[in-house]
Design an enzyme around this catalytic site. Structure first.
Site, PDB file in Angstrom:
ATOM      1  N   ARG A  86     -10.932  -7.266  -3.709  1.00 38.93           N
ATOM      2  CA  ARG A  86      -9.990  -7.103  -2.603  1.00 38.93           C
ATOM      3  C   ARG A  86     -10.645  -7.494  -1.287  1.00 38.93           C
ATOM      4  NH1 ARG A  86      -7.317  -1.346  -2.310  1.00 38.93           N
ATOM      5  NH2 ARG A  86      -9.339  -0.751  -1.441  1.00 38.93           N
ATOM      6  N   LYS A 188      -7.256  -5.025   3.920  1.00 36.95           N
ATOM      7  CA  LYS A 188      -7.746  -3.892   4.712  1.00 36.95           C
ATOM      8  C   LYS A 188      -8.352  -4.391   6.017  1.00 36.95           C
ATOM      9  CE  LYS A 188      -8.981   0.372   2.471  1.00 36.95           C
ATOM     10  NZ  LYS A 188      -7.730   0.990   2.016  1.00 36.95           N
ATOM     11  N   GLU A 224       4.630   2.495   2.611  1.00 40.22           N
ATOM     12  CA  GLU A 224       3.446   3.312   2.345  1.00 40.22           C
ATOM     13  C   GLU A 224       3.518   4.639   3.077  1.00 40.22           C
ATOM     14  OE1 GLU A 224      -0.323   1.577   1.829  1.00 40.22           O
ATOM     15  OE2 GLU A 224       0.352  -0.399   2.479  1.00 40.22           O
TER      16      GLU A 224
END
Ligand code: PLP
Length: 342
Positions: A86, A188, A224
């Protein structure tokens, strides 16, 4: 450095907050260059140019993982290869040189080993691991920085939500969004998080634990819960928002989907209408920090939905227990998710 045998923290009063540990990992790489294995050093402040890309344009990303003490006394990681991959995808999105998986994993393992006295006893918390990749070289125009820093530090942590296992109370935000299509919500990126601080603070002031974000286009589909992924259960079917690029692809999310399917549940990755969630039997959110956290009630506009009278629902409990049993080696690692550190 204090004596190894010295008890460093009062393990029973750990919260999800920063505690400085002994050692950190650091490596540097020029734009267009290749990453080399970095070095371990004592934890200390960085010296950085005021013109650094990360300070001026937010060119940076982070990861979040946990090292835990398992039932056999060993220290284990949960699917660290997923975080490595990721971080690579995030690096490409943000114009940074991706850190090779072997270097990333080596950095994480070394940092945990050299801070092993900070790993809490089983069940008391975890050693949170924070890899950080950023444009540390100076640049004035809006462009990728000429030099990058990859570092890893750690901190012992307790539960993410103050209430621990008690179900949380959430509010759907009708004013703020976390990410938009084509943006950076799927990685992120450090810049994704500051805009959520005030909305989250406002919700906390009003007695909620966090806010639920809806999609930025239709203002209708759940995305989320703060920095955790959302699930709901209705008539025994588990639903979670599909990955459309605006949702962070959580390692815990992927693991809960696999685990639930292996336990015989039907799991749907789909658009989850907030109205559907308001009519669900139970809801929970998942993430490395939050693990599996039960949602006791959701406020949406003037309406309030309470799930299981504010108790933890049975599916939430089952998945929480199954996941933590694997993570603590109390049950067999049937999926090959656990990596031993020592
Ligand atoms: C990190 C994060 C998650 C959870 O991902 P995990 O890999 O399960 O820890 C979910 N949403 C956001 C926005 C995140 O930053």
């Amino acid at each position: 450095m204090p004596d190894e045998s010295e008890s460093v923290v009062d393990w029973d009063s750990l919260t999800f907050s920063f505690t400085k540990t002994d050692r950190m990992y650091l490596s540097k790489c020029k734009l267009g260059g290749e990453w080399a294995v970095g070095s371990m050093m004592d934890f200390e402040d960085l010296v950085i140019s005021p013109a650094a890309g990360v300070l001026n344009y937010g060119q940076g990303l982070f990861e979040g993982m946990k090292a835990q003490r398992a039932s056999d006394g060993s220290i284990v990681l949960f699917r660290p290869d997923r975080n490595a991959k990721r971080a690579q995808e995030g690096a490409l999105r943000l114009g940074m040189p991706p850190v090779p998986e072997e270097i990333f994993l080596d950095a994480v393992i070394k940092t945990v080993r050299e801070n092993s006295r900070w790993v809490p006893p089983m069940g008391k918390g975890a050693l949170y691991i924070r890899p950080l990749l950023m444009g540390s070289g100076p640049i004035l125009g809006v462009a990728p920085a000429p030099e990058y820093t990859f570092l890893v530090f750690t901190s012992p942590v307790g539960p993410y939500f103050k209430g621990g296992i008690t179900p949380t109370s959430l509010r759907v935000s009708e004013r703020f969004h976390r990410a938009a299509p084509g943006g950076s919500g799927g990685v992120k990126a450090i810049g994704n998080y500051a805009p959520g601080m005030i909305p989250s603070k406002m919700a906390k002031k009003e007695g909620y634990s966090e806010i639920i974000y809806l999609d930025a286009v239709n203002h209708r589909y759940i995305e989320e819960v703060g920095a955790a992924n959302f699930f709901c259960v209705k008539d025994g079917v588990i639903s979670t928002p599909e990955l459309t690029g605006t949702i962070l692809p959580g390692v815990t999310r992927a693991s809960i989907i696999e685990l639930a399917m292996a336990r015989g549940y039907e799991v749907r990755e789909e658009k989850v209408d907030v109205e559907y969630a308001m009519s669900a039997d139970e809801c929970f959110c998942v993430g490395t920090a939050a693990v599996v956290s039960s949602i006791g009630r959701i406020q949406y506009g003037e309406r309030v939905k309470e799930y299981y009278s504010g108790e933890v629902g049975p599916v939430t409990r089952e998945l929480y227990e199954n996941l933590t049993a694997i993570q603590q080696k109390r049950s067999p690692d049937e999926f090959g998710w656990i990596v031993d550190v020592e």
